[in-house]
Design a protein around this motif. Sequence first.
Motif, PDB file in Angstrom:
ATOM      1  N   HIS A  75       0.831  -1.203   0.000  1.00  0.00           N
ATOM      2  CA  HIS A  75       0.000   0.000   0.000  1.00  0.00           C
ATOM      3  C   HIS A  75       0.865   1.251   0.000  1.00  0.00           C
ATOM      4  CE1 HIS A  75      -3.674   2.187   1.988  1.00  0.00           C
ATOM      5  NE2 HIS A  75      -3.452   2.579   0.752  1.00  0.00           N
ATOM      6  N   ALA A  76       1.871   1.286   0.881  1.00  0.00           N
ATOM      7  CA  ALA A  76       2.780   2.433   0.973  1.00  0.00           C
ATOM      8  C   ALA A  76       3.585   2.605  -0.308  1.00  0.00           C
ATOM      9  CB  ALA A  76       3.706   2.280   2.177  1.00  0.00           C
ATOM     10  N   LEU A  77       4.092   1.503  -0.871  1.00  0.00           N
ATOM     11  CA  LEU A  77       4.901   1.581  -2.085  1.00  0.00           C
ATOM     12  C   LEU A  77       4.061   2.019  -3.275  1.00  0.00           C
ATOM     13  CD1 LEU A  77       7.164  -1.596  -1.780  1.00  0.00           C
ATOM     14  CD2 LEU A  77       7.818   0.789  -1.416  1.00  0.00           C
ATOM     15  N   PHE A  78       2.847   1.516  -3.387  1.00  0.00           N
ATOM     16  CA  PHE A  78       1.972   1.869  -4.503  1.00  0.00           C
ATOM     17  C   PHE A  78       1.681   3.372  -4.502  1.00  0.00           C
ATOM     18  CE2 PHE A  78      -2.018   2.443  -6.707  1.00  0.00           C
ATOM     19  CZ  PHE A  78      -1.896   1.604  -7.811  1.00  0.00           C
ATOM     20  N   ASN A  79       1.283   3.903  -3.354  1.00  0.00           N
ATOM     21  CA  ASN A  79       0.978   5.330  -3.280  1.00  0.00           C
ATOM     22  C   ASN A  79       2.233   6.180  -3.441  1.00  0.00           C
ATOM     23  OD1 ASN A  79      -1.794   5.149  -3.035  1.00  0.00           O
ATOM     24  ND2 ASN A  79      -1.790   5.140  -0.804  1.00  0.00           N
ATOM     25  N   PHE A  81       4.881   5.365  -5.229  1.00  0.00           N
ATOM     26  CA  PHE A  81       5.203   5.323  -6.654  1.00  0.00           C
ATOM     27  C   PHE A  81       4.341   6.315  -7.424  1.00  0.00           C
ATOM     28  CE2 PHE A  81       4.081   3.701 -10.873  1.00  0.00           C
ATOM     29  CZ  PHE A  81       5.323   3.637 -11.469  1.00  0.00           C
ATOM     30  N   ALA A  82       3.043   6.341  -7.143  1.00  0.00           N
ATOM     31  CA  ALA A  82       2.149   7.279  -7.819  1.00  0.00           C
ATOM     32  C   ALA A  82       2.556   8.719  -7.532  1.00  0.00           C
ATOM     33  CB  ALA A  82       0.708   7.031  -7.369  1.00  0.00           C
ATOM     34  N   LEU A  83       2.966   8.993  -6.296  1.00  0.00           N
ATOM     35  CA  LEU A  83       3.374  10.344  -5.923  1.00  0.00           C
ATOM     36  C   LEU A  83       4.656  10.752  -6.646  1.00  0.00           C
ATOM     37  CD1 LEU A  83       2.853  12.817  -4.157  1.00  0.00           C
ATOM     38  CD2 LEU A  83       4.078  11.668  -2.307  1.00  0.00           C
ATOM     39  N   VAL A  84       5.613   9.836  -6.738  1.00  0.00           N
ATOM     40  CA  VAL A  84       6.868  10.124  -7.445  1.00  0.00           C
ATOM     41  C   VAL A  84       6.618  10.347  -8.936  1.00  0.00           C
ATOM     42  CG1 VAL A  84       9.064   9.099  -8.180  1.00  0.00           C
ATOM     43  CG2 VAL A  84       8.374   8.980  -5.791  1.00  0.00           C
ATOM     44  N   LEU A  85       5.639   9.650  -9.480  1.00  0.00           N
ATOM     45  CA  LEU A  85       5.343   9.772 -10.897  1.00  0.00           C
ATOM     46  C   LEU A  85       4.605  11.068 -11.231  1.00  0.00           C
ATOM     47  CD1 LEU A  85       5.632   8.194 -13.550  1.00  0.00           C
ATOM     48  CD2 LEU A  85       3.395   7.177 -13.103  1.00  0.00           C
ATOM     49  N   PHE A  86       3.625  11.434 -10.409  1.00  0.00           N
ATOM     50  CA  PHE A  86       2.757  12.555 -10.759  1.00  0.00           C
ATOM     51  C   PHE A  86       2.986  13.821  -9.928  1.00  0.00           C
ATOM     52  CE2 PHE A  86       0.384   8.656 -11.829  1.00  0.00           C
ATOM     53  CZ  PHE A  86       0.274   8.860 -13.198  1.00  0.00           C
ATOM     54  N   VAL A 125      -7.054   4.160   5.993  1.00  0.00           N
ATOM     55  CA  VAL A 125      -5.774   4.861   5.964  1.00  0.00           C
ATOM     56  C   VAL A 125      -5.322   4.939   4.508  1.00  0.00           C
ATOM     57  CG1 VAL A 125      -4.959   4.229   8.266  1.00  0.00           C
ATOM     58  CG2 VAL A 125      -4.522   2.688   6.353  1.00  0.00           C
ATOM     59  N   GLY A 126      -4.380   5.832   4.228  1.00  0.00           N
ATOM     60  CA  GLY A 126      -3.808   5.903   2.891  1.00  0.00           C
ATOM     61  C   GLY A 126      -3.811   7.296   2.299  1.00  0.00           C
ATOM     62  N   ALA A 127      -2.855   7.522   1.395  1.00  0.00           N
ATOM     63  CA  ALA A 127      -2.689   8.826   0.743  1.00  0.00           C
ATOM     64  C   ALA A 127      -3.442   8.922  -0.572  1.00  0.00           C
ATOM     65  CB  ALA A 127      -1.192   9.085   0.501  1.00  0.00           C
ATOM     66  N   SER A 128      -4.251   7.918  -0.896  1.00  0.00           N
ATOM     67  CA  SER A 128      -4.878   7.890  -2.220  1.00  0.00           C
ATOM     68  C   SER A 128      -5.813   9.072  -2.451  1.00  0.00           C
ATOM     69  CB  SER A 128      -5.625   6.575  -2.427  1.00  0.00           C
ATOM     70  OG  SER A 128      -6.568   6.355  -1.402  1.00  0.00           O
ATOM     71  N   GLY A 129      -6.475   9.575  -1.399  1.00  0.00           N
ATOM     72  CA  GLY A 129      -7.339  10.746  -1.582  1.00  0.00           C
ATOM     73  C   GLY A 129      -6.539  11.955  -2.032  1.00  0.00           C
ATOM     74  N   TYR A 132      -5.385  11.354  -5.639  1.00  0.00           N
ATOM     75  CA  TYR A 132      -6.477  11.612  -6.577  1.00  0.00           C
ATOM     76  C   TYR A 132      -6.734  13.112  -6.702  1.00  0.00           C
ATOM     77  CZ  TYR A 132      -8.084   7.056  -8.096  1.00  0.00           C
ATOM     78  OH  TYR A 132      -8.183   5.851  -8.732  1.00  0.00           O
ATOM     79  N   GLY A 133      -6.405  13.869  -5.657  1.00  0.00           N
ATOM     80  CA  GLY A 133      -6.483  15.317  -5.763  1.00  0.00           C
ATOM     81  C   GLY A 133      -5.512  15.863  -6.795  1.00  0.00           C
TER      82      GLY A 133
END
Length: 252
Positions: A75-79, A81-86, A125-129, A132-133
């Motif tokens: 979960h931490a790595l997925f979010n 990775f998305a943060l590093v990409l975008f 929990v999670g940074a996905s919100g 998605y912002g």
Amino acid sequence: MFVRNERSIKEFMQLYPVVSWLVIIHLVLWLLTGFIQTPIGNLIEGWGKGVNFLISQGEYWRLVTPIFLHSNLMHALFNSFALVLFGPALEQMLGKPKFIVAYMGAGLAGNIGTFLFGPAIYAHVGASGAIYGLFGIYVFMVAFRKQLIDQSSSQIITTIFIIGLVMTFIRPGINMYAHVFGFIGGFAIAPLVLNNVRPYAPWLHRRYRDDRSVQFDPNRWQKKQRNKNMFKYGLWIILGILVVLGLFGRVF
């Protein structure tokens, strides 16, 4: 906008300190979760998890803390990775203060939406919100600030947004409230933070050094283009893998 061309992790951290520190916080807090114990459980269970019932009892910090906590390593790595990409392009375009406001504002919007519309016993929990912002800001650019985003990046954002939206509603275990309201929060914040910004230009803050030992290579432009194309193919492969994991696995 999403092609990473930094030479090292150190350079990445120098150019995008907010994104870098957010990733560090994700991973450090995940590590600490196994070591910090409270009377009612670990760090997530005791202090940080967004539990709607506890928020209704006055524990309002739980609207913020879930943004930085994750349920497991994937979960931490997925979010992250998305943060590093975008995240880097927006951090440079908006500047550190605006980027922090946008990221936290979207994450808070996602968690408030979860509190208002989720079940009373819902926990998350999670940074996905917040992530998605970021999509919400990009989609606003695609729709209303086309001069700030190139066509290739627009296509990537549109594709990922559609895939993410579908996955939000078909996969179990996803906080769809955070995704939807985080996106809405980012989209609503976008016109405020995008005032007086320039398109992403990664070369503006690059620090070059004069290396006299470097010889002229007449094929350097062809190599750069080939490397760029390989990165793009690799990016789509990675996205495809993530889609497969999302559809048939349980990343969260």
